[in-house]
Design a protein around this motif. Structure first.
Motif, PDB file in Angstrom:
ATOM      1  N   ARG A 249       0.796  -1.234   0.000  1.00  0.00           N
ATOM      2  CA  ARG A 249       0.000   0.000   0.000  1.00  0.00           C
ATOM      3  C   ARG A 249       0.826   1.280   0.000  1.00  0.00           C
ATOM      4  O   ARG A 249       0.484   2.224  -0.723  1.00  0.00           O
ATOM      5  CB  ARG A 249      -0.991  -0.035   1.171  1.00  0.00           C
ATOM      6  CG  ARG A 249      -2.048  -1.118   0.979  1.00  0.00           C
ATOM      7  CD  ARG A 249      -2.969  -1.294   2.150  1.00  0.00           C
ATOM      8  NE  ARG A 249      -3.737  -2.542   2.001  1.00  0.00           N
ATOM      9  CZ  ARG A 249      -4.571  -3.029   2.903  1.00  0.00           C
ATOM     10  NH1 ARG A 249      -4.762  -2.362   4.023  1.00  0.00           N
ATOM     11  NH2 ARG A 249      -5.213  -4.168   2.689  1.00  0.00           N
ATOM     12  N   PRO A 250       1.924   1.379   0.765  1.00  0.00           N
ATOM     13  CA  PRO A 250       2.728   2.613   0.686  1.00  0.00           C
ATOM     14  C   PRO A 250       3.301   2.838  -0.710  1.00  0.00           C
ATOM     15  O   PRO A 250       3.340   3.972  -1.199  1.00  0.00           O
ATOM     16  CB  PRO A 250       3.836   2.362   1.718  1.00  0.00           C
ATOM     17  CG  PRO A 250       3.263   1.369   2.672  1.00  0.00           C
ATOM     18  CD  PRO A 250       2.410   0.470   1.828  1.00  0.00           C
ATOM     19  N   GLN A 251       3.724   1.752  -1.380  1.00  0.00           N
ATOM     20  CA  GLN A 251       4.262   1.888  -2.730  1.00  0.00           C
ATOM     21  C   GLN A 251       3.172   2.287  -3.712  1.00  0.00           C
ATOM     22  O   GLN A 251       3.394   3.113  -4.607  1.00  0.00           O
ATOM     23  CB  GLN A 251       4.903   0.575  -3.173  1.00  0.00           C
ATOM     24  CG  GLN A 251       6.206   0.244  -2.463  1.00  0.00           C
ATOM     25  CD  GLN A 251       6.761  -1.086  -2.903  1.00  0.00           C
ATOM     26  OE1 GLN A 251       6.205  -2.148  -2.622  1.00  0.00           O
ATOM     27  NE2 GLN A 251       7.859  -1.049  -3.639  1.00  0.00           N
ATOM     28  N   LEU A 252       1.983   1.713  -3.554  1.00  0.00           N
ATOM     29  CA  LEU A 252       0.879   2.065  -4.439  1.00  0.00           C
ATOM     30  C   LEU A 252       0.519   3.538  -4.304  1.00  0.00           C
ATOM     31  O   LEU A 252       0.224   4.203  -5.302  1.00  0.00           O
ATOM     32  CB  LEU A 252      -0.346   1.190  -4.139  1.00  0.00           C
ATOM     33  CG  LEU A 252      -0.237  -0.272  -4.549  1.00  0.00           C
ATOM     34  CD1 LEU A 252      -1.463  -1.048  -4.056  1.00  0.00           C
ATOM     35  CD2 LEU A 252      -0.107  -0.417  -6.061  1.00  0.00           C
ATOM     36  N   GLU A 253       0.543   4.047  -3.087  1.00  0.00           N
ATOM     37  CA  GLU A 253       0.234   5.462  -2.881  1.00  0.00           C
ATOM     38  C   GLU A 253       1.265   6.342  -3.564  1.00  0.00           C
ATOM     39  O   GLU A 253       0.925   7.355  -4.199  1.00  0.00           O
ATOM     40  CB  GLU A 253       0.174   5.773  -1.383  1.00  0.00           C
ATOM     41  CG  GLU A 253      -0.184   7.231  -1.076  1.00  0.00           C
ATOM     42  CD  GLU A 253      -1.491   7.677  -1.722  1.00  0.00           C
ATOM     43  OE1 GLU A 253      -1.530   8.812  -2.253  1.00  0.00           O
ATOM     44  OE2 GLU A 253      -2.459   6.887  -1.729  1.00  0.00           O
ATOM     45  N   ARG A 254       2.549   5.958  -3.487  1.00  0.00           N
ATOM     46  CA  ARG A 254       3.590   6.733  -4.167  1.00  0.00           C
ATOM     47  C   ARG A 254       3.402   6.688  -5.683  1.00  0.00           C
ATOM     48  O   ARG A 254       3.626   7.687  -6.375  1.00  0.00           O
ATOM     49  CB  ARG A 254       4.965   6.197  -3.790  1.00  0.00           C
ATOM     50  CG  ARG A 254       5.396   6.553  -2.373  1.00  0.00           C
ATOM     51  CD  ARG A 254       6.880   6.323  -2.164  1.00  0.00           C
ATOM     52  NE  ARG A 254       7.215   4.920  -2.147  1.00  0.00           N
ATOM     53  CZ  ARG A 254       7.220   4.155  -1.056  1.00  0.00           C
ATOM     54  NH1 ARG A 254       6.885   4.674   0.117  1.00  0.00           N
ATOM     55  NH2 ARG A 254       7.561   2.883  -1.120  1.00  0.00           N
ATOM     56  N   LEU A 255       2.972   5.541  -6.194  1.00  0.00           N
ATOM     57  CA  LEU A 255       2.782   5.413  -7.639  1.00  0.00           C
ATOM     58  C   LEU A 255       1.542   6.168  -8.110  1.00  0.00           C
ATOM     59  O   LEU A 255       1.519   6.703  -9.217  1.00  0.00           O
ATOM     60  CB  LEU A 255       2.690   3.935  -8.018  1.00  0.00           C
ATOM     61  CG  LEU A 255       4.018   3.174  -7.875  1.00  0.00           C
ATOM     62  CD1 LEU A 255       3.805   1.675  -7.978  1.00  0.00           C
ATOM     63  CD2 LEU A 255       5.024   3.647  -8.916  1.00  0.00           C
ATOM     64  N   ARG A 256       0.519   6.223  -7.277  1.00  0.00           N
ATOM     65  CA  ARG A 256      -0.645   7.055  -7.623  1.00  0.00           C
ATOM     66  C   ARG A 256      -0.230   8.524  -7.700  1.00  0.00           C
ATOM     67  O   ARG A 256      -0.670   9.257  -8.591  1.00  0.00           O
ATOM     68  CB  ARG A 256      -1.762   6.859  -6.589  1.00  0.00           C
ATOM     69  CG  ARG A 256      -2.531   5.558  -6.728  1.00  0.00           C
ATOM     70  CD  ARG A 256      -3.798   5.570  -5.897  1.00  0.00           C
ATOM     71  NE  ARG A 256      -3.526   5.438  -4.474  1.00  0.00           N
ATOM     72  CZ  ARG A 256      -3.511   4.289  -3.809  1.00  0.00           C
ATOM     73  NH1 ARG A 256      -3.749   3.145  -4.453  1.00  0.00           N
ATOM     74  NH2 ARG A 256      -3.288   4.251  -2.504  1.00  0.00           N
ATOM     75  N   THR A 257       0.619   8.939  -6.768  1.00  0.00           N
ATOM     76  CA  THR A 257       1.125  10.312  -6.790  1.00  0.00           C
ATOM     77  C   THR A 257       1.975  10.558  -8.035  1.00  0.00           C
ATOM     78  O   THR A 257       1.856  11.611  -8.685  1.00  0.00           O
ATOM     79  CB  THR A 257       1.962  10.594  -5.531  1.00  0.00           C
ATOM     80  OG1 THR A 257       1.135  10.433  -4.376  1.00  0.00           O
ATOM     81  CG2 THR A 257       2.529  12.007  -5.557  1.00  0.00           C
ATOM     82  N   LEU A 258       2.799   9.581  -8.386  1.00  0.00           N
ATOM     83  CA  LEU A 258       3.624   9.710  -9.585  1.00  0.00           C
ATOM     84  C   LEU A 258       2.756   9.845 -10.826  1.00  0.00           C
ATOM     85  O   LEU A 258       3.028  10.680 -11.701  1.00  0.00           O
ATOM     86  CB  LEU A 258       4.539   8.485  -9.715  1.00  0.00           C
ATOM     87  CG  LEU A 258       5.420   8.420 -10.971  1.00  0.00           C
ATOM     88  CD1 LEU A 258       6.337   9.629 -11.057  1.00  0.00           C
ATOM     89  CD2 LEU A 258       6.228   7.125 -10.992  1.00  0.00           C
ATOM     90  N   PHE A 259       1.693   9.056 -10.902  1.00  0.00           N
ATOM     91  CA  PHE A 259       0.812   9.144 -12.070  1.00  0.00           C
ATOM     92  C   PHE A 259       0.188  10.539 -12.158  1.00  0.00           C
ATOM     93  O   PHE A 259       0.104  11.120 -13.249  1.00  0.00           O
ATOM     94  CB  PHE A 259      -0.287   8.081 -12.008  1.00  0.00           C
ATOM     95  CG  PHE A 259      -1.145   8.041 -13.237  1.00  0.00           C
ATOM     96  CD1 PHE A 259      -0.812   7.232 -14.307  1.00  0.00           C
ATOM     97  CD2 PHE A 259      -2.274   8.841 -13.343  1.00  0.00           C
ATOM     98  CE1 PHE A 259      -1.583   7.210 -15.462  1.00  0.00           C
ATOM     99  CE2 PHE A 259      -3.059   8.832 -14.486  1.00  0.00           C
ATOM    100  CZ  PHE A 259      -2.709   8.006 -15.546  1.00  0.00           C
TER     101      PHE A 259
END
Length: 283
Positions: A249-259
């Motif tokens: 989940r922490p990585q997914l949140e960072r990737l959502r921010t990156l998108f």
């Protein structure tokens, strides 16, 4: 239930989510196993996707773990009882397992968001373009391996076609649109196919021009797949050893921010359509 020597990514994900719930509850595998009249080995097999698990067992575990997220529990149950044999199963033993896992993940996704820098995204590639990309694989692929890869890639398009397409947004860098993986004819046909998909309303395409300010995401390529609940989102990214499946989940949140950052640096959909149209005219 029979053991699976090679669980799919979806089956492994179900087990991983059950393990996360157990660990959040502060329980050891052997303690959870007692609830199922099993042992720690069987529990390990369930949590690794090697062994299946019934709806009743999923709900029993969730209750024991004090998980009160009904939507998440229902989503896990749906994964547990899913016996779908999709078209991708026809390629089992023909293509690497990761190819099947990608198609299965796309099939079950509630939305798709993709960023591509070097190539036109696979879901929008023409057969000739895909073939040209695959011919650069090392070691070189013989025809009997090249053909099913191209065919598989074309069949993946089913998720964005038909009467109920999966919402798909792709952000493509100008470099990917300009590079000729084959010849001028192939590039022209590829750009036309991208425009056809835009005009039919089946996909949302946004372009990042090479002279666009505010884009520092040259390494941002990703396929972000929405799950039935946000906790079950997945992101696929290229890695040195192949495609990496990210679900922490922490990585997914960072990737959502990156998108979101990459999206902010791209043209809007209308300007992007016009941009692709201009490129096609140049050819």
């Amino acid at each position: 239930m029979p053991r699976r020597p090679h669980p799919t990514a979806r089956q492994a994900r179900l087990g991983a989510e059950l393990r996360k719930l157990r660990e959040a509850a502060g329980l050891k595998a052997r303690e959870a196993a007692v609830l199922l009249d099993a042992d720690s080995v069987q529990m390990s097999q369930i949590e690794s996707g090697i062994a299946g698990v019934s709806e009743a067992r999923v709900r029993r575990l969730a209750a024991h773990y004090a998980c009160d997220d009904a939507d998440l529990i229902d989503a896990l149950v749906a994964m547990a009882v899913d016996r779908t044999r999709g078209w991708w199963d026809e390629y089992r033993g023909v293509l690497p397992q990761v190819n099947l896992d990608v198609a299965e993940a796309e099939h079950h996704a509630t939305f798709l968001r993709e960023v591509v820098i070097n190539h036109v995204p696979g879901l929008l590639q023409t057969p000739d373009y895909a073939r040209a990309v695959f011919t650069y694989m090392r070691p070189e692929l013989p025809e009997d391996e090249l053909k099913p890869r191209v065919e598989h890639r074309m069949r993946r398009r089913a998720v964005i076609e038909g009467d109920d397409p999966t919402p798909y947004t792709t952000i493509i860098h100008e470099f990917a649109l300009r590079i000729r993986v084959a010849d001028r004819r192939t590039s022209r046909a590829q750009l036309r196919w991208v425009l056809d998909n835009i005009e039919h309303g089946s996909v949302s395409v946004r372009v990042i021009p090479v002279d666009q300010d505010g884009f520092g995401g040259a390494g941002a390529s990703m396929m972000y797949l929405g799950g039935p609940v946000p906790q079950l989102d997945t992101c696929l990214r290229d890695a040195p050893t192949g495609i990496a499946c990210i679900d922490a989940r922490p990585q997914l949140e960072r990737l959502r921010t990156l998108f979101r950052k990459v999206e902010a640096a791209s043209l809007d959909t209308v300007a992007s359509r016009d941009f692709v149209h201009r490129l096609s005219k140049e050819l």
